[in-house]
Design an enzyme around this catalytic site. Sequence first.
Site, PDB file in Angstrom:
ATOM      1  N   ARG A  16       6.011 -27.717  -0.421  1.00 54.67           N
ATOM      2  CA  ARG A  16       5.069 -27.153   0.541  1.00 54.67           C
ATOM      3  C   ARG A  16       4.086 -26.291  -0.228  1.00 54.67           C
ATOM      4  O   ARG A  16       4.447 -25.235  -0.760  1.00 54.67           O
ATOM      5  CB  ARG A  16       5.828 -26.336   1.583  1.00 54.67           C
ATOM      6  CG  ARG A  16       4.965 -25.482   2.506  1.00 54.67           C
ATOM      7  CD  ARG A  16       4.223 -26.301   3.514  1.00 54.67           C
ATOM      8  NE  ARG A  16       3.747 -25.452   4.615  1.00 54.67           N
ATOM      9  CZ  ARG A  16       2.789 -25.802   5.449  1.00 54.67           C
ATOM     10  NH1 ARG A  16       2.207 -26.980   5.317  1.00 54.67           N
ATOM     11  NH2 ARG A  16       2.423 -24.994   6.428  1.00 54.67           N
ATOM     12  N   GLY A  17       2.844 -26.745  -0.336  1.00 52.15           N
ATOM     13  CA  GLY A  17       1.874 -26.095  -1.201  1.00 52.15           C
ATOM     14  C   GLY A  17       1.676 -24.627  -0.924  1.00 52.15           C
ATOM     15  O   GLY A  17       1.633 -23.805  -1.854  1.00 52.15           O
ATOM     16  N   GLU A  18       1.560 -24.258   0.341  1.00 56.32           N
ATOM     17  CA  GLU A  18       1.309 -22.867   0.684  1.00 56.32           C
ATOM     18  C   GLU A  18       2.455 -21.945   0.269  1.00 56.32           C
ATOM     19  O   GLU A  18       2.256 -20.753   0.056  1.00 56.32           O
ATOM     20  CB  GLU A  18       1.072 -22.723   2.193  1.00 56.32           C
ATOM     21  CG  GLU A  18      -0.243 -23.303   2.675  1.00 56.32           C
ATOM     22  CD  GLU A  18      -0.158 -24.797   2.950  1.00 56.32           C
ATOM     23  OE1 GLU A  18       0.822 -25.433   2.497  1.00 56.32           O
ATOM     24  OE2 GLU A  18      -1.064 -25.323   3.617  1.00 56.32           O
ATOM     25  N   ASP A  19       3.645 -22.486   0.146  1.00 58.80           N
ATOM     26  CA  ASP A  19       4.822 -21.683  -0.215  1.00 58.80           C
ATOM     27  C   ASP A  19       4.986 -21.517  -1.723  1.00 58.80           C
ATOM     28  O   ASP A  19       5.303 -20.423  -2.203  1.00 58.80           O
ATOM     29  CB  ASP A  19       6.096 -22.315   0.351  1.00 58.80           C
ATOM     30  CG  ASP A  19       6.221 -22.142   1.857  1.00 58.80           C
ATOM     31  OD1 ASP A  19       5.327 -21.514   2.452  1.00 58.80           O
ATOM     32  OD2 ASP A  19       7.204 -22.649   2.426  1.00 58.80           O
ATOM     33  N   THR A  20       4.829 -22.620  -2.479  1.00 62.48           N
ATOM     34  CA  THR A  20       5.264 -22.583  -3.881  1.00 62.48           C
ATOM     35  C   THR A  20       4.293 -23.194  -4.881  1.00 62.48           C
ATOM     36  O   THR A  20       4.611 -23.263  -6.068  1.00 62.48           O
ATOM     37  CB  THR A  20       6.618 -23.312  -4.037  1.00 62.48           C
ATOM     38  OG1 THR A  20       6.440 -24.715  -3.766  1.00 62.48           O
ATOM     39  CG2 THR A  20       7.670 -22.742  -3.096  1.00 62.48           C
ATOM     40  N   ARG A  21       3.123 -23.630  -4.443  1.00 64.97           N
ATOM     41  CA  ARG A  21       2.217 -24.333  -5.358  1.00 64.97           C
ATOM     42  C   ARG A  21       1.929 -23.530  -6.625  1.00 64.97           C
ATOM     43  O   ARG A  21       1.986 -24.051  -7.744  1.00 64.97           O
ATOM     44  CB  ARG A  21       0.898 -24.648  -4.649  1.00 64.97           C
ATOM     45  CG  ARG A  21      -0.104 -25.419  -5.534  1.00 64.97           C
ATOM     46  CD  ARG A  21      -1.460 -25.559  -4.861  1.00 64.97           C
ATOM     47  NE  ARG A  21      -1.357 -26.200  -3.572  1.00 64.97           N
ATOM     48  CZ  ARG A  21      -1.246 -27.514  -3.379  1.00 64.97           C
ATOM     49  NH1 ARG A  21      -1.223 -28.308  -4.440  1.00 64.97           N
ATOM     50  NH2 ARG A  21      -1.157 -28.018  -2.169  1.00 64.97           N
ATOM     51  N   GLU A  82       7.346 -37.243   3.390  1.00 60.16           N
ATOM     52  CA  GLU A  82       7.678 -37.496   1.986  1.00 60.16           C
ATOM     53  C   GLU A  82       9.192 -37.568   1.800  1.00 60.16           C
ATOM     54  O   GLU A  82       9.694 -38.442   1.076  1.00 60.16           O
ATOM     55  CB  GLU A  82       7.088 -36.400   1.095  1.00 60.16           C
ATOM     56  CG  GLU A  82       5.598 -36.536   0.880  1.00 60.16           C
ATOM     57  CD  GLU A  82       5.036 -35.464  -0.033  1.00 60.16           C
ATOM     58  OE1 GLU A  82       5.824 -34.688  -0.609  1.00 60.16           O
ATOM     59  OE2 GLU A  82       3.802 -35.398  -0.175  1.00 60.16           O
TER      60      GLU A  82
END
Length: 246
Positions: A16-21, A82
């Site tokens: 999840r990009g907003e969490d851990t990118r 995914e």
Amino acid sequence: MANSSEEKHEVFICFRGEDTRNTFTSHLNAALRRLEIRTYIDHDLRRGEEIPERLLRAIKDAKLSVIVFSENFAASKWCLDEVVNILECKKRSNQIVVPVFYRVDPAVVRNQIGSYGDAFGKHEQRFEGEMNKVKIWREALTEAANHSSWGCSLNKVESEIVDGIAMDVMEKLNNVYVGDLDEQIRKFKQLAVLQDQYYKAIPVFDNLEIYRATVRRITELEMERSIRLLRLTPDMLPYVGNFKSH
């Protein structure tokens, strides 16, 4: 960064990009790259309803997928889709799945409670006429959460966890590349022991030659094993002579 079209990736990272990118996932990707493991990580902002074909293809082409479950992972329809596709690849082609629980309890993912329960409440409202889709997502999360996994919580040293995951991924990939050769080498070594004993009992030239042929085959297989572990790109394969990398 995401691999170029010329470089075949081995690992797909689902997150999840907003969490851990820019935090955990970027550190994990860097650790894998340091071990010369080719990764696919999506840096594009996610828009639209459906996963792009390039991502579906990237999942399919990977030998191993890492799923980074984070607090808001379930809020993303793309992330859920995914996971579904990753598990389908596991069933079809034995793709390896490595779940990572980043500051989220596995039970939250497995049972869709807490932030995951809140996210699914919204999904059920949004997809009221497509409840089978939501059911598939729930089942996928439960299945993925039951795999052997890694956890990263606030009371753990993140750099150590990242390095541990990277080494685990490398070992799993190595087994994919050379597992069949290891079994052949084991059997030929057992055969060589028997042939050596037979030659010592009946020391004739033919028996010695049979033993030597087996030893040569073991050497060839061990050389091929070493070459496979290099995970050479297609443009490098012509330089390995008669040996092939898979």
